[in-house]
Design a protein around this motif. Structure first.
Motif, PDB file in Angstrom:
ATOM      1  N   VAL A   1      -4.762   2.536  -8.540  1.00  0.00           N
ATOM      2  CA  VAL A   1      -3.968   3.361  -9.456  1.00  0.00           C
ATOM      3  C   VAL A   1      -2.674   2.675  -9.880  1.00  0.00           C
ATOM      4  CG1 VAL A   1      -4.760   5.656  -8.775  1.00  0.00           C
ATOM      5  CG2 VAL A   1      -2.941   4.555  -7.481  1.00  0.00           C
ATOM      6  N   PHE A   2      -2.270   1.661  -9.139  1.00  0.00           N
ATOM      7  CA  PHE A   2      -0.975   1.035  -9.434  1.00  0.00           C
ATOM      8  C   PHE A   2      -1.092  -0.188 -10.347  1.00  0.00           C
ATOM      9  CE2 PHE A   2      -0.655   2.822  -5.066  1.00  0.00           C
ATOM     10  CZ  PHE A   2       0.160   3.895  -5.383  1.00  0.00           C
TER      11      PHE A   2
ATOM     12  N   ARG B   1       0.071   9.481  -4.456  1.00  0.00           N
ATOM     13  CA  ARG B   1      -0.017   8.224  -3.709  1.00  0.00           C
ATOM     14  C   ARG B   1       1.345   7.531  -3.594  1.00  0.00           C
ATOM     15  NH1 ARG B   1      -4.540   9.755  -5.587  1.00  0.00           N
ATOM     16  NH2 ARG B   1      -6.542   9.181  -4.680  1.00  0.00           N
TER      17      ARG B   1
ATOM     18  N   GLY C   1      -1.693   4.999   2.993  1.00  0.00           N
ATOM     19  CA  GLY C   1      -2.924   5.731   3.262  1.00  0.00           C
ATOM     20  C   GLY C   1      -3.963   4.840   3.942  1.00  0.00           C
ATOM     21  N   CYS C   2      -4.109   3.618   3.438  1.00  0.00           N
ATOM     22  CA  CYS C   2      -5.075   2.690   4.042  1.00  0.00           C
ATOM     23  C   CYS C   2      -4.702   2.386   5.492  1.00  0.00           C
ATOM     24  CB  CYS C   2      -5.151   1.396   3.228  1.00  0.00           C
ATOM     25  SG  CYS C   2      -6.159   1.557   1.741  1.00  0.00           S
TER      26      CYS C   2
ATOM     27  N   GLY D   1     -12.389   1.995  -1.707  1.00  0.00           N
ATOM     28  CA  GLY D   1     -12.171   3.356  -1.201  1.00  0.00           C
ATOM     29  C   GLY D   1     -10.704   3.672  -1.323  1.00  0.00           C
ATOM     30  N   CYS D   2     -10.403   4.945  -1.367  1.00  0.00           N
ATOM     31  CA  CYS D   2      -8.994   5.309  -1.493  1.00  0.00           C
ATOM     32  C   CYS D   2      -8.669   6.473  -0.592  1.00  0.00           C
ATOM     33  CB  CYS D   2      -8.657   5.657  -2.943  1.00  0.00           C
ATOM     34  SG  CYS D   2      -6.904   5.958  -3.201  1.00  0.00           S
ATOM     35  N   PRO D   3      -8.388   6.186   0.675  1.00  0.00           N
ATOM     36  CA  PRO D   3      -8.648   4.924   1.364  1.00  0.00           C
ATOM     37  C   PRO D   3     -10.081   4.898   1.869  1.00  0.00           C
ATOM     38  CG  PRO D   3      -7.571   6.461   2.850  1.00  0.00           C
ATOM     39  CD  PRO D   3      -7.743   7.178   1.543  1.00  0.00           C
TER      40      PRO D   3
ATOM     41  N   MET E   1      -6.309  13.817  -0.185  1.00  0.00           N
ATOM     42  CA  MET E   1      -5.805  13.341  -1.478  1.00  0.00           C
ATOM     43  C   MET E   1      -6.483  14.073  -2.635  1.00  0.00           C
ATOM     44  SD  MET E   1      -5.416   9.260  -0.976  1.00  0.00           S
ATOM     45  CE  MET E   1      -3.898   8.573  -0.315  1.00  0.00           C
TER      46      MET E   1
ATOM     47  N   SER F   1       0.827  -1.213   0.000  1.00  0.00           N
ATOM     48  CA  SER F   1       0.000   0.000   0.000  1.00  0.00           C
ATOM     49  C   SER F   1       0.860   1.262   0.000  1.00  0.00           C
ATOM     50  CB  SER F   1      -0.920   0.001   1.216  1.00  0.00           C
ATOM     51  OG  SER F   1      -0.521   0.951   2.159  1.00  0.00           O
ATOM     52  N   CYS F   2       0.191   2.397  -0.220  1.00  0.00           N
ATOM     53  CA  CYS F   2       0.883   3.698  -0.182  1.00  0.00           C
ATOM     54  C   CYS F   2       0.954   4.200   1.246  1.00  0.00           C
ATOM     55  CB  CYS F   2       0.160   4.711  -1.058  1.00  0.00           C
ATOM     56  SG  CYS F   2      -1.308   5.398  -0.273  1.00  0.00           S
TER      57      CYS F   2
ATOM     58  N   GLY G   1      -9.311  -1.229   0.364  1.00  0.00           N
ATOM     59  CA  GLY G   1      -8.906  -0.164  -0.546  1.00  0.00           C
ATOM     60  C   GLY G   1      -9.071  -0.527  -2.007  1.00  0.00           C
ATOM     61  N   ASP G   2      -9.051   0.500  -2.835  1.00  0.00           N
ATOM     62  CA  ASP G   2      -9.135   0.269  -4.284  1.00  0.00           C
ATOM     63  C   ASP G   2      -7.960  -0.579  -4.753  1.00  0.00           C
ATOM     64  OD1 ASP G   2     -11.376   1.777  -4.230  1.00  0.00           O
ATOM     65  OD2 ASP G   2     -10.530   3.533  -5.225  1.00  0.00           O
ATOM     66  N   CYS G   3      -6.812  -0.374  -4.114  1.00  0.00           N
ATOM     67  CA  CYS G   3      -5.628  -1.156  -4.481  1.00  0.00           C
ATOM     68  C   CYS G   3      -5.836  -2.629  -4.167  1.00  0.00           C
ATOM     69  CB  CYS G   3      -4.407  -0.655  -3.722  1.00  0.00           C
ATOM     70  SG  CYS G   3      -3.851   0.946  -4.261  1.00  0.00           S
TER      71      CYS G   3
HETATM   72  S1  SF4 Z   1      -6.396   2.345  -1.917  1.00  0.00           S
HETATM   73 FE1  SF4 Z   1      -5.608   4.444  -2.002  1.00  0.00          FE
HETATM   74  S2  SF4 Z   1      -5.006   4.850   0.113  1.00  0.00           S
HETATM   75 FE2  SF4 Z   1      -5.203   2.635  -0.053  1.00  0.00          FE
HETATM   76  S3  SF4 Z   1      -3.152   1.912  -0.583  1.00  0.00           S
HETATM   77 FE3  SF4 Z   1      -4.242   2.245  -2.512  1.00  0.00          FE
HETATM   78  S4  SF4 Z   1      -3.670   4.301  -3.120  1.00  0.00           S
HETATM   79 FE4  SF4 Z   1      -3.175   4.116  -0.970  1.00  0.00          FE
END
Ligand code: SF4
Lengths: 170, 506
Positions: free
Chosen positions: A128-129, B208, A57-58, A151-153, B294, A54-55, A120-122
């Motif tokens: 996004v990744f 991010r 954020g979560c 969710g992000c997050p 964000m 993760s980044c 999370g969306d991840c």
């Molecule tokens: S879902 Fe958003 S906040 Fe969570 S790890 Fe992915 S980029 Fe980061």
């Protein structure tokens, strides 16, 4: 000084006093969670959080579940340090290639019955990744997932809602 | 000391047109080595070191004159003279270049891979991107010799709710004689995802790189884009950006102060600080629509103006924090058993902090006054009066106090920003570049200075973007901080640093 702080703590329980409607929903949600958890497992639920790329954020919002507003522990949920003590793996991130094996091993180390929640969306699909050479994609690409909390997050209320949903479908 | 100034050395190179706001010059290997020597001599600070196919780039800063610049060395044969050979802070960055781009630092003291764990389908993803040769041999940790030493491997999955990384402790009884970090587990290939991305997607990605610093990254990216395209940002947006940045700093510092004390088993502080942090997040959501803020900063300005009652919400937040925070500070100050754990623990030599150009609270708690809000500086901070708190003790206690001072400072800044918030549009139209252009920006996040360098194509898409996290120059110092401390104090030291794994691993 410390006495005063303790008094403050006793005088103003934030979880009860907070007036916003979301707080009420939260309290209701919490009570429901508690009942279902007891019925399903006859005890509290132990959660092991795994950051699989993760980044961070979560993680911040998962941390917030422990603050006095959400106070996850009052519902019998608690975070544990080892997967061997866990009922639930709470996994974040677009599983990176470099974390894949660690995630698989953590899953293997968690005793049955166990549930996996991808946060999370991840965690759902790489977010996004997605699409690069370094990420495998969502958590479900690596281990079986029982529930996604997108969710992000996702905010702490969404995380709580997700845990409830998990218990209802199991 | 250096004979020549950074400007003189850079003037020896060939300027690259369309790079803003600092110069970028193409240098010869001789000048590259002169730059490495200057960095090693201590007169300049390394800001970043990254690569692309056939070219290595180095960003440096001269504190005495404020000179900033980027030097680029063409590497037609796939190698460049190692900077890390003379200047240790460059070593991990060079290892990352070797992994990602395939350029080899010649005579580098450490040639082990860094981000590449042998798990990617490709080798040198930012270079030739050839199919990977498969698993690498096991990572050779540094050898240790001596009587009654034992090793403790920790991670990548840690016990708490934190990011993954591996720590290899070598201990003699309880005392740590060496910590070796092994990072890269959360490498997401962000630089490769950025290549070819449209600006909007790129902004989301850079926001991010490290979720806790999303404002700092989004700001650095936006400023780099605006520099490259010579876009003028409306005044109102500058002030809103500072508001966002101070809210982010506040939330993170409050979280950190609580978390550090919690690692000394003082949970009360965490409980209270977590409540204050939550209040900041709620106010942030009310004013900007996202708890962690964000995607609020976009190239050209900010995404949306404040809703009508925001000033009231933020003033109430500041008032609440001013009421609740001082008693916590007093509590920290008066709890001898807690200070017993923090005072003198995790000391880092100030000379090492200067050498590594270590920024943020770690740097300023160890005598290095650098703050990117001041130098190079950016609006609206040039119109705001604020002190830069600096301490010299360079231990866990100093890092806590530095954060305490910065919490107070951010509260004051938020008040001043609210008083002077100009009106007007929140977003300006981006100039279409029309031709390839390059931009760079340095921004002060809560953790330290974030660098973003980028090159845009004529149509405005990203050709290459390199975000550099402050943690690159902080992680190595954690290895120094823990030396001769007891193993049980590692969490305390680590939390007092609070480096980003994600920001570093990219
Ligand atoms: S879902 Fe958003 S906040 Fe969570 S790890 Fe992915 S980029 Fe980061």
């Amino acid at each position: 000084m410390r006495k005063l702080l303790f008094q403050n703590l006793l005088r103003l329980p934030l979880t009860v006093a907070a007036p916003a409607p979301s707080e009420q929903a939260l309290a209701e949600l919490g009570a429901k969670l508690d009942q279902v958890a007891r019925r399903r497992l006859g005890r509290s639920l132990a959660i092991r959080e795994v950051d699989a790329g993760s980044c961070n954020g979560c993680e911040l919002e998962i941390h917030a579940l422990n603050n006095a507003f959400y106070d996850l522990e009052r519902f019998g949920f608690h975070f544990v340090a080892s997967p061997r003590h866990a009922d639930v793996l709470l996994v974040t991130g677009p599983v990176t290639a470099n974390m894949r094996e660690a995630l698989e091993r953590t899953y293997a180390a968690t005793p049955d019955p166990k549930w996996v929640v991808a946060v999370g969306d991840c965690g759902r699909d790489g977010g996004v990744f997605a699409g690069g050479y370094a990420c495998v994609g969502g958590v479900a690409e690596v281990i079986p997932v029982d529930l996604h909390i997108p969710g992000c997050p996702p905010n702490p209320v969404q995380l709580l809602e997700g845990l409830l949903a998990l218990l209802q479908v199991q | 000391m250096n004979a020549s100034s950074l400007r003189t050395v850079l003037e020896g190179g060939r300027p690259v047109a369309g790079h803003r706001p600092w110069p970028r010059v193409i240098v010869t290997p001789e000048l590259w080595i002169a730059l490495s020597e200057g960095l090693a001599g201590g007169a300049w600070t390394l800001l970043g070191l990254w690569g692309e196919s056939g070219m290595a780039h180095l960003a440096a800063h001269e504190p005495s004159t404020g000179t900033l610049g980027v030097a680029s060395l063409p590497c037609p044969d796939g190698w460049f003279p190692s900077v890390g050979r003379l200047h240790p802070p460059a070593q991990r960055l060079e290892r990352a270049i070797a992994d990602l781009v395939g350029l080899q630092p010649v005579d580098a003291p450490d040639s082990r891979p860094w981000l590449d764990h042998g798990r990617w389908p490709v080798s040198h993803p930012l270079g030739l991107a050839t199919p990977s040769i498969g698993a690498l041999p096991p990572y050779p940790f540094l050898p240790v010799e001596g009587e009654s030493l034992h090793q403790i491997p920790v991670g990548p999955v840690h016990a708490g709710i934190i990011e993954p990384g591996h720590f290899r402790f070598t201990a003699n009884g309880e005392a740590v004689v060496r910590l070796e970090e092994r990072l890269g587990y959360v490498h997401k290939g962000i630089e490769s995802l950025l290549t070819g991305a449209a600006l909007e997607r790129a902004a989301r990605l850079v926001g991010r790189v490290s979720g806790d610093s999303t404002v700092a990254y989004a700001l650095a990216f936006a400023r780099a884009v605006e520099a490259a395209t010579e876009t003028i940002v409306p005044d109102h947006a500058h002030w809103l950006r500072a508001l966002l940045a101070e809210l982010e700093r506040l939330a993170n510092h409050l979280g950190d102060i609580g978390a550090i004390c919690n690692d000394a088993a003082f949970a009360l502080m965490l409980a209270h600080c977590a409540v204050l942090r939550e209040r900041v997040l709620r106010a942030s959501a009310a004013c900007f629509g996202h708890r962690l803020l964000m995607d609020c900063i976009v190239p050209g300005g900010v995404a949306a103006d404040l809703p009508a009652d925001s000033a009231k919400v933020l003033r109430a937040l500041v008032a609440e924090l001013r009421r609740r925070f001082p008693p916590l500070v007093e509590l920290y100050d008066n709890t001898a058993s807690l200070q017993d754990r923090t005072v003198g623990t995790g000391f880092v030599r100030p000379a090492l902090i200067r050498q590594f150009g270590c920024g943020g609270t770690i740097g300023r708690a160890g005598g290095r006054a650098f703050d990117a809000r001041r130098q190079p500086g950016y609006p609206p901070y040039d119109q705001l009066e604020f002190a830069t708190p600096v301490l010299d003790e360079s231990d866990v206690n100093a890092r806590i106090w530095l954060r305490i001072h910065e919490v107070e400072q951010s509260l004051t800044l938020i008040e001043r920003i609210l008083e002077r918030l100009p009106s007007g549009p929140v977003r300006g139209a981006l100039n279409r570049p029309g031709q390839p252009c390059e931009g760079v920006a340095l921004v002060e996040g809560f953790r330290g200075d974030v660098l973003v360098w980028l090159r845009l194509a004529a149509d405005g898409t990203v050709v290459r973007c390199h975000p550099r996290d402050p943690s690159w120059f902080q992680w190595p110092l954690l290895e120094a901080a823990i030396e001769n401390n007891i193993v049980a104090d590692f969490p305390l030291c680590n939390k007092s640093f609070n480096c980003s794994y994600s920001g570093h691993d990219l």
